[in-house]
Design a protein around this motif. Sequence first.
Motif, PDB file in Angstrom:
ATOM      1  N   LYS A 253     -58.559  58.217   1.655  1.00 41.68           N
ATOM      2  CA  LYS A 253     -59.307  58.672   2.823  1.00 41.68           C
ATOM      3  C   LYS A 253     -60.584  59.375   2.327  1.00 41.68           C
ATOM      4  O   LYS A 253     -60.511  60.343   1.548  1.00 41.68           O
ATOM      5  CB  LYS A 253     -58.492  59.651   3.666  1.00 41.68           C
ATOM      6  CG  LYS A 253     -57.094  59.141   4.020  1.00 41.68           C
ATOM      7  CD  LYS A 253     -57.146  57.898   4.913  1.00 41.68           C
ATOM      8  CE  LYS A 253     -55.727  57.437   5.265  1.00 41.68           C
ATOM      9  NZ  LYS A 253     -55.740  56.215   6.101  1.00 41.68           N
ATOM     10  N   TYR A 254     -61.730  58.873   2.783  1.00 47.44           N
ATOM     11  CA  TYR A 254     -63.009  59.462   2.405  1.00 47.44           C
ATOM     12  C   TYR A 254     -63.488  60.385   3.529  1.00 47.44           C
ATOM     13  O   TYR A 254     -63.500  60.003   4.699  1.00 47.44           O
ATOM     14  CB  TYR A 254     -64.045  58.376   2.129  1.00 47.44           C
ATOM     15  CG  TYR A 254     -63.709  57.552   0.910  1.00 47.44           C
ATOM     16  CD1 TYR A 254     -64.084  57.991  -0.359  1.00 47.44           C
ATOM     17  CD2 TYR A 254     -63.006  56.352   1.031  1.00 47.44           C
ATOM     18  CE1 TYR A 254     -63.761  57.243  -1.481  1.00 47.44           C
ATOM     19  CE2 TYR A 254     -62.685  55.602  -0.089  1.00 47.44           C
ATOM     20  CZ  TYR A 254     -63.070  56.046  -1.345  1.00 47.44           C
ATOM     21  OH  TYR A 254     -62.751  55.319  -2.453  1.00 47.44           O
ATOM     22  N   ILE A 255     -63.918  61.587   3.143  1.00 45.31           N
ATOM     23  CA  ILE A 255     -64.321  62.617   4.103  1.00 45.31           C
ATOM     24  C   ILE A 255     -65.764  62.994   3.802  1.00 45.31           C
ATOM     25  O   ILE A 255     -66.094  63.385   2.676  1.00 45.31           O
ATOM     26  CB  ILE A 255     -63.403  63.850   4.009  1.00 45.31           C
ATOM     27  CG1 ILE A 255     -61.938  63.419   4.246  1.00 45.31           C
ATOM     28  CG2 ILE A 255     -63.814  64.907   5.019  1.00 45.31           C
ATOM     29  CD1 ILE A 255     -60.952  64.489   3.923  1.00 45.31           C
ATOM     30  N   ARG A 256     -66.606  62.876   4.809  1.00 50.14           N
ATOM     31  CA  ARG A 256     -68.027  63.149   4.651  1.00 50.14           C
ATOM     32  C   ARG A 256     -68.416  64.361   5.494  1.00 50.14           C
ATOM     33  O   ARG A 256     -68.021  64.483   6.646  1.00 50.14           O
ATOM     34  CB  ARG A 256     -68.839  61.927   5.084  1.00 50.14           C
ATOM     35  CG  ARG A 256     -70.359  62.096   4.962  1.00 50.14           C
ATOM     36  CD  ARG A 256     -71.090  60.867   5.465  1.00 50.14           C
ATOM     37  NE  ARG A 256     -70.735  60.619   6.861  1.00 50.14           N
ATOM     38  CZ  ARG A 256     -71.194  59.601   7.573  1.00 50.14           C
ATOM     39  NH1 ARG A 256     -72.002  58.717   7.020  1.00 50.14           N
ATOM     40  NH2 ARG A 256     -70.834  59.445   8.834  1.00 50.14           N
ATOM     41  N   ALA A 257     -69.214  65.260   4.884  1.00 55.93           N
ATOM     42  CA  ALA A 257     -69.741  66.437   5.579  1.00 55.93           C
ATOM     43  C   ALA A 257     -71.264  66.384   5.521  1.00 55.93           C
ATOM     44  O   ALA A 257     -71.838  66.106   4.465  1.00 55.93           O
ATOM     45  CB  ALA A 257     -69.239  67.726   4.938  1.00 55.93           C
ATOM     46  N   ILE A 258     -71.915  66.628   6.671  1.00 57.33           N
ATOM     47  CA  ILE A 258     -73.373  66.609   6.758  1.00 57.33           C
ATOM     48  C   ILE A 258     -73.831  67.941   7.350  1.00 57.33           C
ATOM     49  O   ILE A 258     -73.336  68.368   8.394  1.00 57.33           O
ATOM     50  CB  ILE A 258     -73.887  65.442   7.625  1.00 57.33           C
ATOM     51  CG1 ILE A 258     -73.332  64.099   7.122  1.00 57.33           C
ATOM     52  CG2 ILE A 258     -75.415  65.410   7.618  1.00 57.33           C
ATOM     53  CD1 ILE A 258     -73.726  62.926   7.986  1.00 57.33           C
ATOM     54  N   ALA A 259     -74.779  68.603   6.665  1.00 60.81           N
ATOM     55  CA  ALA A 259     -75.378  69.851   7.140  1.00 60.81           C
ATOM     56  C   ALA A 259     -76.816  69.574   7.564  1.00 60.81           C
ATOM     57  O   ALA A 259     -77.534  68.822   6.891  1.00 60.81           O
ATOM     58  CB  ALA A 259     -75.345  70.923   6.049  1.00 60.81           C
ATOM     59  N   TYR A 260     -77.235  70.184   8.702  1.00 56.71           N
ATOM     60  CA  TYR A 260     -78.567  69.945   9.247  1.00 56.71           C
ATOM     61  C   TYR A 260     -79.302  71.271   9.420  1.00 56.71           C
ATOM     62  O   TYR A 260     -78.706  72.311   9.690  1.00 56.71           O
ATOM     63  CB  TYR A 260     -78.487  69.277  10.633  1.00 56.71           C
ATOM     64  CG  TYR A 260     -77.678  68.008  10.696  1.00 56.71           C
ATOM     65  CD1 TYR A 260     -78.287  66.771  10.535  1.00 56.71           C
ATOM     66  CD2 TYR A 260     -76.303  68.056  10.923  1.00 56.71           C
ATOM     67  CE1 TYR A 260     -77.544  65.596  10.613  1.00 56.71           C
ATOM     68  CE2 TYR A 260     -75.553  66.888  10.996  1.00 56.71           C
ATOM     69  CZ  TYR A 260     -76.178  65.659  10.844  1.00 56.71           C
ATOM     70  OH  TYR A 260     -75.442  64.512  10.919  1.00 56.71           O
ATOM     71  N   ASN A 261     -80.633  71.235   9.229  1.00 52.36           N
ATOM     72  CA  ASN A 261     -81.528  72.283   9.704  1.00 52.36           C
ATOM     73  C   ASN A 261     -82.856  71.641  10.090  1.00 52.36           C
ATOM     74  O   ASN A 261     -82.985  70.398  10.082  1.00 52.36           O
ATOM     75  CB  ASN A 261     -81.700  73.411   8.665  1.00 52.36           C
ATOM     76  CG  ASN A 261     -82.412  72.960   7.411  1.00 52.36           C
ATOM     77  OD1 ASN A 261     -82.945  71.849   7.328  1.00 52.36           O
ATOM     78  ND2 ASN A 261     -82.427  73.816   6.402  1.00 52.36           N
ATOM     79  N   ASN A 262     -83.865  72.442  10.414  1.00 51.37           N
ATOM     80  CA  ASN A 262     -85.122  71.872  10.902  1.00 51.37           C
ATOM     81  C   ASN A 262     -85.916  71.163   9.818  1.00 51.37           C
ATOM     82  O   ASN A 262     -86.886  70.468  10.105  1.00 51.37           O
ATOM     83  CB  ASN A 262     -85.987  72.971  11.540  1.00 51.37           C
ATOM     84  CG  ASN A 262     -86.304  74.078  10.540  1.00 51.37           C
ATOM     85  OD1 ASN A 262     -85.688  74.168   9.492  1.00 51.37           O
ATOM     86  ND2 ASN A 262     -87.233  74.930  10.879  1.00 51.37           N
ATOM     87  N   ILE A 263     -85.501  71.303   8.532  1.00 50.10           N
ATOM     88  CA  ILE A 263     -86.191  70.618   7.447  1.00 50.10           C
ATOM     89  C   ILE A 263     -85.591  69.235   7.192  1.00 50.10           C
ATOM     90  O   ILE A 263     -86.276  68.272   6.899  1.00 50.10           O
ATOM     91  CB  ILE A 263     -86.134  71.461   6.160  1.00 50.10           C
ATOM     92  CG1 ILE A 263     -86.694  72.863   6.435  1.00 50.10           C
ATOM     93  CG2 ILE A 263     -86.918  70.798   5.037  1.00 50.10           C
ATOM     94  CD1 ILE A 263     -88.114  72.861   6.967  1.00 50.10           C
ATOM     95  N   GLY A 264     -84.288  69.095   7.336  1.00 47.68           N
ATOM     96  CA  GLY A 264     -83.632  67.820   7.070  1.00 47.68           C
ATOM     97  C   GLY A 264     -82.130  68.005   7.033  1.00 47.68           C
ATOM     98  O   GLY A 264     -81.561  68.864   7.708  1.00 47.68           O
ATOM     99  N   SER A 265     -81.449  67.175   6.238  1.00 45.50           N
ATOM    100  CA  SER A 265     -79.990  67.214   6.169  1.00 45.50           C
ATOM    101  C   SER A 265     -79.535  67.014   4.726  1.00 45.50           C
ATOM    102  O   SER A 265     -80.287  66.537   3.870  1.00 45.50           O
ATOM    103  CB  SER A 265     -79.371  66.123   7.058  1.00 45.50           C
ATOM    104  OG  SER A 265     -79.755  64.833   6.598  1.00 45.50           O
TER     105      SER A 265
END
Length: 844
Positions: A253-265
């Motif tokens: 099982k592959y688990i992906r986490a993405i963090a965002y702000n006003n500059i990008g991710s």
Amino acid sequence: MSNLRAAIWWGITLLLLSGWGCSKAPLPTEPDEEVVEKNNNLSKITVIAADYSGQAVDSADVYWNGEFLGLTPLIHDGVVSGIHSLRVQKTGYELFTETVEIIPTQPAFFEAMLKKMPLNKGQLIVTVDRDSVTTTLSDHNKNIIDLFYEREKSYVLNPGGYFIKAERPGFRIFHVAFEVKIDSIIVKNIHLEKLQNTELPDIILAVADSGTVNFPVTISWESSNAEKVDIDYITGAGLNGKREVTFQTSGMKYIRAIAYNNIGSATYLDSTFISDPVKDPLLPPKISIAVLPKKIFSNQSATIRWQSSNAQSVSVDYVPGAGLSGAWQVTFDAPGIYPVQAHAYGPGGSATDVDTLVVEMSDLPNPPVVERFVVSPDSIVQGETATLQWTVSGENPTVFIDQGVGQVGPAGNLNVSPSSNTVYTLTAINSGGTVTRTVNLKVGQQEQPPTPLPTIALNVNPREVGINQDVTLYWESRNANSVSVDFVPQAGLSGQYLLRFSTAGEYVITATAHGDGGEASDSDTVKVHSAEAPWLEFNATPKVAEYGSPISISWSSNGYQVIIDQSIGIRGPQGSEEVYFENPGTKIFTAVAYGENQLITTARDTVFIEEPEQPQLPVIWLAVVDSVEVGKPALVEWQTQNAQQVDVDFVQLPGLNGKAEIIFNSEGKRIITATAYNPAGQVTVADTVEVVSGAIQQQVMPIYIPTLATVAAIHPTVPTSIENAGQTIITHEGYYQVKATVWYNSGDYQKNESFYLTLNNNGRTVLPENPNAGIYKVVVDNPGAPHVIERNAGVFYLRPGQVNIAVQHYFLISNLYPQFIVDGPIDGPESVTILSFRLEYFQP
């Protein structure tokens, strides 16, 4: 020397003899002078490894200055003289490191004493590339294992997921997740990067390597500089957190986490393998257990090994959280016969197996214990002095320290001042065994900072005027020795100058800064029209006003309109009106009159709005012991501010501040109230004491500290931080809840009256145990009309001795932890006043 070590030496001697006797290389007839000189500086090294029982450890990896040389036992030629780094490592043993010195042409022998890794453990080495870094090691449950400031630390840890966070103001936060496995050695080198003007978010995951169908798997994550986080299989993930996820099917099982702000991710990917729990649910489980050796002495270790099949869970005596199969090391202090049982449970039933361990009384004493061996500080500049401190306990220990120190007593301290990086090794010996401990003292050269270039900024206001109309030049320089500005005689390093032009035209004005690092210039332009600019008179009164009072402004001009800032806007050429301000502090009015040909005239005036007055109602604080025996005195203490009279239950004629003892002759709960009076009104507080017949443990009274300390974000007279806002003496070691009585004096006009505390306990900085912004506990603003309220300011572990409380405004760390900013950015006074502190001891 043991027989085994003698055999190792004979083997090395034979290797050397065979190397000398079997060489086929031709002998040089006339070696040149340069080669002879180089060979005279080379040496031969021999490296062997052994464990603490004297057994040789072969095939251990040998690294010299970070480069792999070979396996033990090792003989290596051609080593240059000087200071070198030796590292020896092997799976199942803790890492061995040492700084060594090679003397020209002299062979060197090194014996690496390898300590066996405890069963079910792994080792972590952490290095940091700079000083003054706050480094935190925590597990997947966010329990802090250690918080340190050293540049190198070593740990022996249970297998599982961990986080490392390193922080230093002005640098990007270093954050990494990793897994410690049994018998593994993990090295984490922390490199901090300077913060830039913009920064992408960062996120890490910690996920177990494997799991079982229909059994929860824990996913932990932490982010920095992020505004939003998305994680596969998790709905509504916060910026940091931990969740349990149950998978219905097996496989990777592959688990992906993405963090965002006003500059990008930023994206982080991890995986876990989910297996089927039971192959055949109709068959009963099986389990086998073995204890080796079968007989030990007290305080020695034995290993419990077990293996199961077709089971869903397993329990093993003396083993916490036993897996389906595994091994565990146990130690018993008392002699006796100890049966060890293992139970396996599955859909098909259960199974049990048992083995027995015999523990006999040992005739040998325990090895010595090195309770303390440190060097302080651990980093000095050449010529400075550091102090070695050590404490060794046990039966008749003999203690040695290398690097020329020699034999020392079991406890002491010694000043040292080496000229280069030095590793000190303490060796403690008695009939029960040998124990060593090392510390590393780093010695650096004093760095001279480069000479900075000068800078200068020039501003002309206004940039369009009429003939003989005022023009103001503003300039500011840094790292300069002198400054020259066009049209300005004898310009200072920073300043302003009033200038008028009698001839129409466009004028370029240049300011130049001269310094040791070079020169720098800045220019601005003013356009002078032939027509005259309008005249303008502007005035604001009074110059100093009470909080909440109006400011009267008036203006007069021959232009066609006047624009005034401070949210006043466009007005006619003449007028007056009253202005109210929501925040105290300095207020600058700027009025601009507009005439023909777009010519303008600017006028300014300044007023100062005072802080609100102190609260009118009295403030009272009351403390009573939690419980007391019948017939024994119960201690009551009270303190007031701004009060003229005080009433306290059961106390005759109490003063404004004081203590009293009250005796109760019957059991039950008693409520004690205290009331403070002044012409503005009264305030009542209450506390409770339980009167019991049996014996109770000693009570620790809360500690009251008056202060009246005020800090502000941006204020001309109020500081942002107060180092000593209050002090007291601690007599009982333990955890204390610090509560602050706060006066929020601006109502909702200032929305960032937030602060945090740090404590200094006997010269040691103490941080809160329950932080909410990095390593700090921020007490956020409490909205509403001006009021006084008691706020929890953090839990601190304190030791007996003096404690000083420092108050810092949240503005100091708001750029690193902006989650508490309201209607930002913070650009006003935002002042907050603390009337007193209360330290409540956590009764054990």
